[in-house]
Design an enzyme around this catalytic site. Structure first.
Site, PDB file in Angstrom:
ATOM      1  N   HIS A  11       0.822  -1.213   0.000  1.00 38.93           N
ATOM      2  CA  HIS A  11       0.000   0.000   0.000  1.00 38.93           C
ATOM      3  C   HIS A  11       0.852   1.257   0.000  1.00 38.93           C
ATOM      4  CE1 HIS A  11      -2.701   3.148   1.406  1.00 38.93           C
ATOM      5  NE2 HIS A  11      -3.670   2.408   0.878  1.00 38.93           N
ATOM      6  N   GLN A  47       7.695   5.615  -3.634  1.00 36.93           N
ATOM      7  CA  GLN A  47       8.024   5.282  -5.018  1.00 36.93           C
ATOM      8  C   GLN A  47       8.904   4.043  -5.059  1.00 36.93           C
ATOM      9  OE1 GLN A  47       6.734   6.815  -7.726  1.00 36.93           O
ATOM     10  NE2 GLN A  47       5.495   7.883  -6.202  1.00 36.93           N
ATOM     11  N   ALA A  73      -5.464  -8.890   3.295  1.00 31.87           N
ATOM     12  CA  ALA A  73      -6.642  -9.441   2.626  1.00 31.87           C
ATOM     13  C   ALA A  73      -6.973  -8.593   1.411  1.00 31.87           C
ATOM     14  CB  ALA A  73      -7.830  -9.478   3.586  1.00 31.87           C
ATOM     15  N   GLY A  75      -9.028  -6.190  -0.224  1.00 35.98           N
ATOM     16  CA  GLY A  75     -10.019  -5.153   0.012  1.00 35.98           C
ATOM     17  C   GLY A  75     -10.252  -4.348  -1.258  1.00 35.98           C
ATOM     18  N   HIS A  77      -8.825  -1.788  -2.747  1.00 37.67           N
ATOM     19  CA  HIS A  77      -7.723  -1.517  -3.672  1.00 37.67           C
ATOM     20  C   HIS A  77      -7.467  -2.719  -4.574  1.00 37.67           C
ATOM     21  CE1 HIS A  77      -6.746   2.359  -2.084  1.00 37.67           C
ATOM     22  NE2 HIS A  77      -6.387   1.895  -0.906  1.00 37.67           N
TER      23      HIS A  77
END
Length: 124
Positions: A11, A47, A73, A75, A77
């Site tokens: 993420h 980045q 898990a 989700g 995204h």
């Protein structure tokens, strides 16, 4: 067999230290399988992003790119954003093969490792 690479996809966070566990996973993979190209990419804040990472690998001649989400898990995204991004990459690079693996936290070995760790923390 096409030249393949693995992208550990996380993420991201504003704190750069947040990515340290992913860097450790990448280092462990490189040590265990030096022939495997392993890169890190992030959804936001850090980045490179997934697109930039994938396009860099394609520029180096990699034809198969496996994206392993370093998420607990699947989700929003992983259900919406990442498939759209991979569809864009597929359209822009039709000769390349992009594969999206299941979220790492959904693998039974990881579930069992988390349970074992929880028992250790709880004193069991």
């Amino acid at each position: 067999m096409p030249k393949a690479a693995l992208i550990l996809f996380a993420h991201g966070a504003r704190d750069p230290e947040w990515a340290e566990p992913m860097r450790r996973v990448g280092a462990a993979l490189r040590q265990q399988a030096p022939e495997l190209r392993v890169e890190l990419a992030f959804l936001e804040f850090i980045q490179p992003g997934l697109r930039e990472c994938a396009e860099s690998l394609l520029g180096e001649g990699f034809e198969r790119i496996v994206v392993l989400p370093m998420f607990i898990a699947r989700g929003g995204h992983l259900k919406r954003d990442v498939p759209l991004l991979l569809d864009e990459l597929r359209r822009g690079h039709p000769r390349a093969c992009f594969e999206l693996a299941a979220a790492v936290g959904e693998a039974e070995t990881i579930v069992q490792a988390m349970a074992a760790h929880a028992l250790t923390v709880a004193g069991g």
